[in-house]
Motif scaffolding. Structure first.
Motif, PDB file in Angstrom:
ATOM      1  N   GLU A   1      -6.169  -1.190  -7.774  1.00 34.20           N
ATOM      2  CA  GLU A   1      -4.986  -0.447  -6.897  1.00 34.20           C
ATOM      3  C   GLU A   1      -4.435  -1.686  -6.070  1.00 34.20           C
ATOM      4  OE1 GLU A   1      -8.292   0.600  -6.803  1.00 34.20           O
ATOM      5  OE2 GLU A   1      -8.187   2.647  -7.652  1.00 34.20           O
ATOM      6  N   ILE A   2      -4.991  -2.566  -5.561  1.00 36.15           N
ATOM      7  CA  ILE A   2      -4.537  -3.504  -4.807  1.00 36.15           C
ATOM      8  C   ILE A   2      -3.676  -4.564  -6.027  1.00 36.15           C
ATOM      9  CG2 ILE A   2      -4.962  -5.925  -3.823  1.00 36.15           C
ATOM     10  CD1 ILE A   2      -7.391  -4.544  -2.570  1.00 36.15           C
ATOM     11  N   GLN A   3      -3.978  -4.711  -7.119  1.00 37.03           N
ATOM     12  CA  GLN A   3      -3.135  -5.305  -8.151  1.00 37.03           C
ATOM     13  C   GLN A   3      -1.959  -4.655  -8.567  1.00 37.03           C
ATOM     14  OE1 GLN A   3      -5.668  -6.687 -11.311  1.00 37.03           O
ATOM     15  NE2 GLN A   3      -4.060  -8.101 -12.136  1.00 37.03           N
ATOM     16  N   ALA A   4      -2.085  -3.286  -8.541  1.00 37.07           N
ATOM     17  CA  ALA A   4      -1.038  -2.563  -8.785  1.00 37.07           C
ATOM     18  C   ALA A   4       0.347  -2.753  -7.635  1.00 37.07           C
ATOM     19  CB  ALA A   4      -1.368  -1.043  -8.927  1.00 37.07           C
ATOM     20  N   VAL A   5      -0.453  -2.721  -6.241  1.00 35.52           N
ATOM     21  CA  VAL A   5       0.365  -2.871  -5.245  1.00 35.52           C
ATOM     22  C   VAL A   5       1.218  -4.256  -5.348  1.00 35.52           C
ATOM     23  CG1 VAL A   5       0.646  -3.406  -2.608  1.00 35.52           C
ATOM     24  CG2 VAL A   5      -0.713  -1.313  -3.562  1.00 35.52           C
ATOM     25  N   LEU A   6       0.531  -5.245  -5.567  1.00 40.03           N
ATOM     26  CA  LEU A   6       0.904  -6.817  -5.743  1.00 40.03           C
ATOM     27  C   LEU A   6       1.961  -6.561  -6.820  1.00 40.03           C
ATOM     28  CD1 LEU A   6      -2.385  -8.585  -5.747  1.00 40.03           C
ATOM     29  CD2 LEU A   6      -0.478  -8.601  -3.691  1.00 40.03           C
TER      30      LEU A   6
ATOM     31  N   LYS B   1      -3.882   3.244   1.549  1.00 39.97           N
ATOM     32  CA  LYS B   1      -4.766   2.268   2.310  1.00 39.97           C
ATOM     33  C   LYS B   1      -4.741   0.730   1.551  1.00 39.97           C
ATOM     34  CE  LYS B   1      -9.220   3.192   0.419  1.00 39.97           C
ATOM     35  NZ  LYS B   1     -10.617   3.269   0.616  1.00 39.97           N
ATOM     36  N   GLN B   2      -4.652   0.891   0.315  1.00 37.49           N
ATOM     37  CA  GLN B   2      -4.638  -0.566  -0.438  1.00 37.49           C
ATOM     38  C   GLN B   2      -3.259  -1.081  -0.046  1.00 37.49           C
ATOM     39  OE1 GLN B   2      -5.377   2.443  -2.013  1.00 37.49           O
ATOM     40  NE2 GLN B   2      -7.378   2.310  -2.667  1.00 37.49           N
ATOM     41  N   ALA B   3      -2.082  -0.615  -0.012  1.00 36.01           N
ATOM     42  CA  ALA B   3      -1.042  -1.171   0.053  1.00 36.01           C
ATOM     43  C   ALA B   3      -0.828  -1.503   1.682  1.00 36.01           C
ATOM     44  CB  ALA B   3       0.469  -0.322  -0.016  1.00 36.01           C
ATOM     45  N   LYS B   4      -1.369  -0.895   2.574  1.00 36.51           N
ATOM     46  CA  LYS B   4      -1.180  -1.445   3.808  1.00 36.51           C
ATOM     47  C   LYS B   4      -2.309  -2.601   4.099  1.00 36.51           C
ATOM     48  CE  LYS B   4       1.211   1.935   5.106  1.00 36.51           C
ATOM     49  NZ  LYS B   4       2.502   1.579   5.285  1.00 36.51           N
ATOM     50  N   PHE B   5      -3.343  -2.416   3.434  1.00 36.93           N
ATOM     51  CA  PHE B   5      -4.455  -3.723   3.334  1.00 36.93           C
ATOM     52  C   PHE B   5      -3.603  -4.911   2.828  1.00 36.93           C
ATOM     53  CE2 PHE B   5      -7.034  -6.572   0.556  1.00 36.93           C
ATOM     54  CZ  PHE B   5      -7.993  -6.991   1.818  1.00 36.93           C
ATOM     55  N   VAL B   6      -2.839  -4.791   1.776  1.00 41.47           N
ATOM     56  CA  VAL B   6      -2.027  -5.995   1.240  1.00 41.47           C
ATOM     57  C   VAL B   6      -1.253  -6.375   2.283  1.00 41.47           C
ATOM     58  CG1 VAL B   6      -0.407  -6.725  -0.429  1.00 41.47           C
ATOM     59  CG2 VAL B   6      -2.354  -5.579  -1.250  1.00 41.47           C
ATOM     60  N   GLU B   7      -0.210  -5.516   2.717  1.00 40.78           N
ATOM     61  CA  GLU B   7       0.653  -5.978   3.719  1.00 40.78           C
ATOM     62  C   GLU B   7       0.234  -6.501   5.149  1.00 40.78           C
ATOM     63  OE1 GLU B   7       2.872  -2.404   4.371  1.00 40.78           O
ATOM     64  OE2 GLU B   7       3.746  -2.340   2.708  1.00 40.78           O
ATOM     65  N   ASN B   8      -0.749  -6.177   5.725  1.00 35.60           N
ATOM     66  CA  ASN B   8      -1.545  -6.506   6.784  1.00 35.60           C
ATOM     67  C   ASN B   8      -2.348  -7.897   6.528  1.00 35.60           C
ATOM     68  OD1 ASN B   8      -0.614  -4.323   8.358  1.00 35.60           O
ATOM     69  ND2 ASN B   8      -2.665  -3.208   7.727  1.00 35.60           N
ATOM     70  N   THR B   9      -2.854  -7.911   5.195  1.00 34.24           N
ATOM     71  CA  THR B   9      -3.523  -9.235   5.001  1.00 34.24           C
ATOM     72  C   THR B   9      -2.237 -10.505   4.916  1.00 34.24           C
ATOM     73  OG1 THR B   9      -5.204  -8.317   3.904  1.00 34.24           O
ATOM     74  CG2 THR B   9      -5.065 -10.492   3.340  1.00 34.24           C
ATOM     75  N   ILE B  10      -1.192 -10.072   4.118  1.00 34.00           N
ATOM     76  CA  ILE B  10      -0.113 -11.015   4.040  1.00 34.00           C
ATOM     77  C   ILE B  10       0.294 -11.337   5.353  1.00 34.00           C
ATOM     78  CG2 ILE B  10       2.067 -11.294   3.196  1.00 34.00           C
ATOM     79  CD1 ILE B  10       1.002  -9.881   0.773  1.00 34.00           C
TER      80      ILE B  10
ATOM     81  N   ARG C   1       5.644   2.447 -19.605  1.00 33.71           N
ATOM     82  CA  ARG C   1       5.681   1.643 -18.202  1.00 33.71           C
ATOM     83  C   ARG C   1       4.844   2.168 -17.190  1.00 33.71           C
ATOM     84  NH1 ARG C   1      11.630   1.737 -18.371  1.00 33.71           N
ATOM     85  NH2 ARG C   1      12.199   0.448 -19.885  1.00 33.71           N
ATOM     86  N   SER C   2       4.416   1.064 -16.228  1.00 32.87           N
ATOM     87  CA  SER C   2       3.549   1.826 -15.130  1.00 32.87           C
ATOM     88  C   SER C   2       4.232   2.550 -14.145  1.00 32.87           C
ATOM     89  CB  SER C   2       3.268   0.241 -14.324  1.00 32.87           C
ATOM     90  OG  SER C   2       2.405  -0.521 -15.289  1.00 32.87           O
ATOM     91  N   PRO C   3       3.579   3.545 -13.557  1.00 32.43           N
ATOM     92  CA  PRO C   3       4.003   4.347 -12.648  1.00 32.43           C
ATOM     93  C   PRO C   3       4.363   3.792 -11.531  1.00 32.43           C
ATOM     94  CG  PRO C   3       1.640   4.807 -12.824  1.00 32.43           C
ATOM     95  CD  PRO C   3       1.855   3.880 -13.826  1.00 32.43           C
ATOM     96  N   ILE C   4       5.292   4.433 -10.633  1.00 35.96           N
ATOM     97  CA  ILE C   4       5.555   3.669  -9.434  1.00 35.96           C
ATOM     98  C   ILE C   4       4.565   3.795  -8.717  1.00 35.96           C
ATOM     99  CG2 ILE C   4       7.265   4.154  -7.502  1.00 35.96           C
ATOM    100  CD1 ILE C   4       9.365   4.967  -9.393  1.00 35.96           C
ATOM    101  N   VAL C   5       4.124   2.631  -7.827  1.00 37.40           N
ATOM    102  CA  VAL C   5       3.028   2.526  -6.878  1.00 37.40           C
ATOM    103  C   VAL C   5       3.388   3.284  -5.580  1.00 37.40           C
ATOM    104  CG1 VAL C   5       1.424   0.810  -5.698  1.00 37.40           C
ATOM    105  CG2 VAL C   5       2.411   0.426  -7.975  1.00 37.40           C
TER     106      VAL C   5
END
Length: 146
Positions: free
Chosen positions: A102-107, A50-59, A41-45
């Protein structure tokens, strides 16, 4: 016909007789098999990157966000209804972004799947390409913009 056998020491036979059988394959170690599956399985993200913050801020800062890939037909399917409705959507093309993986993993962590497209309206995950197409066809998508 082939038969797989397992050699047991006599002390193991006594122990085996005392254990309830694992039907229908008493010699398979399902616990070990589960451990192997878990390792794949994929590791926990890490949601503090910064990629997670980017996703959260963009949304959070855009009414409509589509995380997409330029060559994906389902992504095209998701973008078309917004064009037909003259709705400005913020489109993030992951295949052209150096942080795309990395963004895709956060998603994947946020939505439960890494597939694209990932469409958000008003900060809420709505679905993928077929979901958006179905919502457009039934009139449910239009209700977000009235």
């Amino acid at each position: 016909m082939f038969m797989i056998t397992r050699c047991l020491h006599s002390s193991q036979l006594l122990l085996l007789a005392a254990l309830p059988p694992k039907f229908p394959y008493p010699f398979l170690d399902f616990e070990l098999m589960g451990a192997v599956g878990s390792a794949l399985r994929s590791p926990i993200v890490d949601m503090s990157t910064k990629q997670a913050k980017f996703v959260e801020n963009t949304i959070a800062s855009n009414k409509v966000v589509i995380f997409s890939k330029t060559y994906c037909p389902y992504c095209t399917m998701a973008k078309e209804p917004f064009k037909k409705l003259n709705v400005d959507a913020t489109v993030i093309e992951l295949d052209g972004n150096p942080d795309g993986n990395e963004i895709q993993a956060v998603l994947g962590e946020i939505t439960g799947a890494r597939t694209v497209p990932r469409v958000f309206i008003n900060g809420k995950f709505i679905g993928g390409g077929t979901d958006i197409k179905r919502m457009f066809e039934t009139g449910a998508l239009q209700k977000y913009f009235q």
